[in-house]
Structures are given as structure tokens and as C-alpha cells.
Design a protein around this motif. Sequence first.
Motif, short mmCIF file in Angstrom:
data_model
loop_
_atom_site.label_atom_id
_atom_site.label_comp_id
_atom_site.label_asym_id
_atom_site.label_seq_id
_atom_site.Cartn_x
_atom_site.Cartn_y
_atom_site.Cartn_z
N ILE A 13 44.66 59.97 31.70
CA ILE A 13 44.67 60.02 33.36
C ILE A 13 45.35 58.96 34.01
CG2 ILE A 13 43.56 61.18 35.53
CD1 ILE A 13 41.99 63.20 34.12
N LEU A 14 46.31 58.65 34.41
CA LEU A 14 46.78 58.09 35.46
C LEU A 14 46.33 57.63 37.03
CD1 LEU A 14 48.37 55.16 33.65
CD2 LEU A 14 49.95 56.08 34.82
N PHE A 15 45.18 56.51 37.13
CA PHE A 15 44.93 56.76 38.13
C PHE A 15 45.40 55.32 39.18
CE2 PHE A 15 40.48 58.64 36.14
CZ PHE A 15 40.81 59.05 37.09
N LEU A 16 45.76 55.90 39.87
CA LEU A 16 46.88 55.61 40.76
C LEU A 16 46.35 54.57 41.72
CD1 LEU A 16 50.49 56.56 40.94
CD2 LEU A 16 49.05 55.45 38.89
N ALA A 17 45.32 53.34 42.30
CA ALA A 17 45.00 52.96 43.00
C ALA A 17 45.06 51.36 44.17
CB ALA A 17 43.64 52.80 42.79
N GLN A 18 44.87 51.89 45.11
CA GLN A 18 44.51 50.51 46.36
C GLN A 18 43.68 50.26 46.13
OE1 GLN A 18 46.91 51.89 50.20
NE2 GLN A 18 46.12 49.60 50.75
N VAL A 19 44.10 48.35 45.91
CA VAL A 19 43.17 47.51 45.85
C VAL A 19 42.69 46.82 47.27
CG1 VAL A 19 42.26 45.89 44.60
CG2 VAL A 19 43.78 46.79 44.21
N GLU A 20 41.40 47.75 47.51
CA GLU A 20 41.22 47.12 49.54
C GLU A 20 40.04 45.57 49.30
OE1 GLU A 20 40.31 51.77 50.36
OE2 GLU A 20 38.65 50.72 49.40
N ASP A 21 39.42 45.83 48.24
CA ASP A 21 38.62 44.35 47.96
C ASP A 21 38.09 43.91 47.36
OD1 ASP A 21 36.76 41.97 49.58
OD2 ASP A 21 35.62 43.46 50.55
N GLY A 22 38.40 41.97 47.22
CA GLY A 22 38.37 41.96 46.06
C GLY A 22 37.15 40.16 45.93
N ALA A 23 36.87 39.85 44.98
CA ALA A 23 37.08 37.87 44.85
C ALA A 23 36.70 37.44 43.26
CB ALA A 23 35.10 38.04 44.85
N GLY A 24 37.46 36.65 43.57
CA GLY A 24 37.40 36.06 42.18
C GLY A 24 38.59 35.56 42.08
N GLY A 25 38.02 34.75 40.64
CA GLY A 25 40.01 34.02 40.36
C GLY A 25 40.26 34.70 38.65
N ALA A 26 41.16 33.73 38.49
CA ALA A 26 41.72 33.72 36.63
C ALA A 26 40.98 33.06 35.33
CB ALA A 26 43.30 33.71 36.90
N GLU A 27 39.91 32.58 36.19
CA GLU A 27 39.11 31.50 35.01
C GLU A 27 38.56 31.65 33.63
OE1 GLU A 27 35.23 29.05 35.84
OE2 GLU A 27 36.63 29.65 37.49
N ASP A 28 38.77 31.30 33.03
CA ASP A 28 38.39 32.01 31.57
C ASP A 28 38.73 33.19 31.19
OD1 ASP A 28 38.53 29.13 30.53
OD2 ASP A 28 36.43 29.03 32.05
N LEU A 29 40.01 33.95 31.34
CA LEU A 29 39.60 35.49 31.00
C LEU A 29 39.66 35.94 28.84
CD1 LEU A 29 42.71 36.17 33.65
CD2 LEU A 29 40.39 36.43 33.94
N LEU A 30 38.92 36.81 29.08
CA LEU A 30 38.94 37.41 27.84
C LEU A 30 40.31 38.00 27.75
CD1 LEU A 30 37.28 38.38 25.37
CD2 LEU A 30 36.03 39.76 26.88
N VAL A 31 40.91 38.25 27.18
CA VAL A 31 41.85 38.59 26.17
C VAL A 31 41.93 40.11 25.20
CG1 VAL A 31 43.97 38.48 25.83
CG2 VAL A 31 43.29 36.55 27.20
N TYR A 32 42.72 41.00 25.86
CA TYR A 32 42.33 41.87 24.52
C TYR A 32 42.89 42.24 23.84
CZ TYR A 32 42.49 46.70 22.63
OH TYR A 32 42.66 47.75 21.83
N ARG A 33 42.64 41.78 22.49
CA ARG A 33 43.63 42.68 20.77
C ARG A 33 43.00 43.47 20.08
NH1 ARG A 33 47.39 38.77 18.37
NH2 ARG A 33 46.40 39.89 16.28
N LYS A 34 43.75 43.75 19.74
CA LYS A 34 43.18 45.69 19.47
C LYS A 34 42.05 45.07 18.30
CE LYS A 34 44.42 50.15 17.35
NZ LYS A 34 45.35 50.89 16.82
N ASP A 35 42.51 44.42 17.14
CA ASP A 35 41.38 43.88 15.90
C ASP A 35 40.62 43.32 16.19
OD1 ASP A 35 43.44 41.12 16.54
OD2 ASP A 35 44.44 42.24 14.58
N ASN A 36 40.31 43.12 17.84
CA ASN A 36 39.02 41.44 17.61
C ASN A 36 38.56 42.95 18.37
OD1 ASN A 36 40.10 39.05 17.42
ND2 ASN A 36 40.57 38.65 19.38
N PHE A 37 38.81 43.87 18.87
CA PHE A 37 37.36 45.01 19.19
C PHE A 37 37.63 46.48 18.45
CE2 PHE A 37 38.53 42.20 23.11
CZ PHE A 37 37.44 42.90 23.59
N PHE A 38 38.86 47.11 17.69
CA PHE A 38 38.49 47.97 16.96
C PHE A 38 39.04 47.28 15.18
CE2 PHE A 38 39.51 48.91 21.11
CZ PHE A 38 38.21 50.36 21.49
#
Length: 154
Positions: free
Chosen positions: A129-154
Motif C-alpha cells: 500500500i502506498l501511503f501518500l502523506a503530508q509532512v506536517e512537522d519535523g526536526a533535524g537534518g541530513a547528518e551522517d545518514l544511513l544508506v540502504y543497500r540490499k546486501d547490507n540488510f538481507f
Amino acid sequence: MNQKAAQNAMNGLTHGVYVIGVHTQEKDNLMTAAWLCQISSSPAMLAVAVSKGHLTAELIERAGCFTVSVLKKDQKEAALVCGRVSGRAADKLKLVKTDYVEGTIPVIAGSAAWLKCRVAQSVAASDHILFLAQVEDGAGGAEDLLVYRKDNFF
Ligand SMILES: Cc1cc2nc3c(=O)[nH]c(=O)nc-3n(C[C@H](O)[C@H](O)[C@H](O)COP(=O)(O)O)c2cc1C
């Protein structure tokens, strides 16, 4: 149609690693998601694909809102905890450190950012199911982000 080749090529798409948090009267839950992206800037909107069988899909339908925790590089363990077991089998909130948005909706403590989202539309997309959603609030930024690679998780 070459499904296998298409799936391999899809591994070239880059994703972050996120945790969806949901609060309902009966149950709070956390679920790891990589299939999430921004779809509009004004208003700010995102879409997340949640498998129809996951508890999270049911809870988002019921709650109408959810949080997104944007994970940092050092939060892979939280991604695995929230992404390997269903909330039907365990209380994942007891297995990771959490904070709460508006006092009720869980987020992963120490994340790079969190967003609070309200569902605008849900679209059936074969097994997700694709949930399309409005972002109403938030905090933080783009510091040291974890990136998804399939072979790192499965
Ligand atoms: C790194 C990672 C990314 C994932 N991305 C998604 C996703 O985008 N959508 C989805 O439905 N499940 C995704 N999953 C699987 C769910 O997190 C997992 O099946 C979870 O246990 C479902 O929990 P629930 O039943 O409590 O909702 C991902 C798992 C991992 C480890």
C-alpha cells in the motif's frame, strides 16, 4: 517482461533507511522502511510503500498519521530490530530507544531527523500500500545518514 533483470536493476536505486512510527489506542509500533521518497514540495509530501501484510499498514490505516525517523549510520541495529520482527510478535518499543512526537507517536531516539506525516491518500500497489502523506512537522537534518543497500540488510 523480464522480472529478474528488472529487480536486479532496481537495486541501483538509492534509498535511505527510515523507521515508521505509529500510535493507536490499542498498539504503538515501529517498522523499518527503505521504500520512501518525497513526492511534493508545497505542501511537503512523501510516499511510503508498506506491505499489505505488515501490522504497520493496518495501524496507519487506523491512525491516519505516522512518524518517519531518518536513521544515522550508527543506527543499523535499530533498523534490523524494527525490520526483522513484526509488532504482532513483539513490542518493538521495548527493544529500541524511543522518543515521542506530540507525546504519543514514537520515533527512534537520536535519529538524524524526524517527520510527522498525515495520510492524504492510500493507493493499493499490488502487494504493497502506498501511503501518500503530508509532512506536517519535523526536526533535524541530513547528518551522517544511513544508506540502504540490499546486501547490507538481507
Ligand atoms: C532495511 C529494511 C528496509 C525495509 N523496507 C521496507 C519497506 O520499505 N516496506 C515494507 O513494507 N517493509 C520493509 N521492510 C520490512 C519490514 O520492516 C518488516 O517486515 C517488519 O518486520 C514489518 O513489521 P510490522 O509487521 O510490525 O509492520 C524493511 C526491512 C529492512 C530491514
